[in-house]
Design an enzyme around this catalytic site. Structure first.
Site, PDB file in Angstrom:
ATOM      1  N   ASP A  90      26.000 105.324 -43.096  1.00  0.00           N
ATOM      2  CA  ASP A  90      25.091 105.346 -41.947  1.00  0.00           C
ATOM      3  C   ASP A  90      24.034 104.264 -42.151  1.00  0.00           C
ATOM      4  O   ASP A  90      23.261 104.312 -43.109  1.00  0.00           O
ATOM      5  CB  ASP A  90      24.440 106.725 -41.849  1.00  0.00           C
ATOM      6  CG  ASP A  90      23.736 106.957 -40.526  1.00  0.00           C
ATOM      7  OD1 ASP A  90      23.750 106.044 -39.669  1.00  0.00           O
ATOM      8  OD2 ASP A  90      23.164 108.042 -40.339  1.00  0.00           O
ATOM      9  N   ASP A 110      26.678 102.080 -35.814  1.00  0.00           N
ATOM     10  CA  ASP A 110      25.919 102.166 -37.067  1.00  0.00           C
ATOM     11  C   ASP A 110      26.434 103.200 -38.059  1.00  0.00           C
ATOM     12  O   ASP A 110      25.792 103.427 -39.092  1.00  0.00           O
ATOM     13  CB  ASP A 110      24.436 102.439 -36.778  1.00  0.00           C
ATOM     14  CG  ASP A 110      24.219 103.694 -35.950  1.00  0.00           C
ATOM     15  OD1 ASP A 110      25.206 104.291 -35.474  1.00  0.00           O
ATOM     16  OD2 ASP A 110      23.053 104.078 -35.776  1.00  0.00           O
ATOM     17  N   GLU A 111      27.568 103.817 -37.798  1.00  0.00           N
ATOM     18  CA  GLU A 111      28.078 104.769 -38.793  1.00  0.00           C
ATOM     19  C   GLU A 111      29.592 104.865 -38.725  1.00  0.00           C
ATOM     20  O   GLU A 111      30.213 104.601 -37.695  1.00  0.00           O
ATOM     21  CB  GLU A 111      27.442 106.153 -38.620  1.00  0.00           C
ATOM     22  CG  GLU A 111      27.710 106.808 -37.288  1.00  0.00           C
ATOM     23  CD  GLU A 111      27.154 108.222 -37.222  1.00  0.00           C
ATOM     24  OE1 GLU A 111      27.245 108.971 -38.204  1.00  0.00           O
ATOM     25  OE2 GLU A 111      26.647 108.585 -36.139  1.00  0.00           O
TER      26      GLU A 111
END
Length: 358
Positions: free
Chosen positions: A12, A106-107
């Site tokens: 993350d 983003d993850e």
């Protein structure tokens, strides 16, 4: 492969959008940055850690963020730039394993059970990935390492920012027991209230309730709660899973008539629209979901000739879909949701527009 022997990493990126802005503009470093459009109905896309100290969080109304942190610097989101950095990060993941399941820009989940680059452990793989992200993008990422996706995702949040947390198979029960039930995916405020009424505040409390009782009260979700309380998650990491629908929904504190939740639809539409900016694909069908006070679920959808090109257009379609609800005016509703579905590759949508525009 059994769930017990998997080695799953959840990566993350730390305050991703805000961190990209601070990286690219030195004047923003060390300052509370809020990535959001200004406006009464706007919501926060991301907040730097300096802003989070004041209680600012993503998905919060921008006006509330401004009240909490009057000195915040508001920066409009630049998804083109964020997507470019996300592709850089994904290339790093793919050096280590082909089993990469992106959740957003983003993850992502990675299955490091059999890594492409020889490594003594999944922990070492996670450390190598984080080091490469830092060196090549000048950004930080946090990671969770665990036997399955559910626990890895919780673990990645444990030592944020720029942290690493490992939960070994023998540690799963001890790790989960004291956690609040709100850490379980799908357990929002309404469900927390229902569980609290049963005396269930932690995962350990939940584990004390038999499967039959949870299923009787919560149906199939009760069975999911039973499994998560025991750290069971058999879902494999699935690479290249194209997004089908992105949505957001809200349960009202009291049941409302159809004409009294315009603001909720607008808020959910913006939240959904921002989430769709995190994918390379284009959604074509707008969906409105309603649940009546009697728990009847109905959906209405519309697919315009060309995909919604702006938040305003998306929101207007969602609001207009109420006109296709044919229940009596006296009907009360307990939940509303707004979604965008029927996703296609961007090139495919452009080609179709060209054909129909001729």
């Amino acid at each position: 492969m059994s769930d017990a022997v998997r080695k799953i990493i959840h990566i993350d990126m730390d305050a991703f959008y805000a961190s990209v802005e601070q990286r690219d503009d030195p004047s923003l470093r060390g300052r509370p940055v809020v990535v959001a459009w200004r406006g009464a109905r706007s919501v926060v896309c991301a907040a730097s850690y300096e802003a989070r100290k004041f209680g600012v969080r993503s998905a919060m109304p921008a006006v509330r963020a401004e009240r909490l942190c009057p000195d915040a610097v508001f920066v409009p989101p630049d998804f083109v730039r964020y997507k470019a950095v996300s592709r850089q990060v994904r290339e790093i993941f793919l050096r280590h394993t082909d089993l990469v399941e992106p959740l957003s820009l983003d993850e992502a989940y990675l299955d490091a059970t059999a890594p492409k680059i020889e490594s003594p452990s999944a922990t070492a793989t996670a450390q190598a990935i984080r080091a490469q992200i830092r060196e090549e993008t000048r950004l930080t990422a946090s990671a969770g390492v665990a036997p399955n996706k559910f626990i890895a995702k919780i673990a990645s949040d444990w030592n944020k920012p720029d942290g690493l947390f490992v939960v070994k198979p023998a540690q799963v029960e001890a790790f989960l027991t004291p956690l609040p039930v709100g850490k379980i995916p799908g357990v929002g405020k309404v469900m927390q209230g229902k569980l609290q009424a049963l005396g269930i505040a932690t995962v350990g409390d939940l584990r004390a309730h038999p499967l039959e009782e949870l299923q009787a009260r919560f149906g199939s979700f009760g069975a999911a709660l039973y499994r998560r309380a025991r750290g069971i998650d058999e879902r494999p990491v699935q690479p290249d899973q194209p997004v089908q629908q992105i949505s957001a929904e809200d349960t009202f504190e009291r049941d409302l008539p159809l004409g009294e939740f315009d603001d909720a639809i607008r808020r959910l539409a913006e939240k959904t629209w921002l989430s769709t900016r995190k994918t390379e694909r284009v959604g074509r069908t707008v969906v409105l979901k309603l649940k009546t006070a009697q728990f009847r679920i109905l959906t209405r959808s519309h697919t315009p000739e060309t995909p919604p090109a702006s938040l305003q257009e998306f929101t207007e379609i969602a609001l207009a879909l109420r006109e296709r609800v044919d229940l009596p005016p006296s009907t009360r509703y307990r939940l509303v949701g707004v979604g965008l579905g029927n996703f296609r590759e961007r090139d495919e949508v452009v080609e179709q527009a060209g054909v129909f525009g001729e």
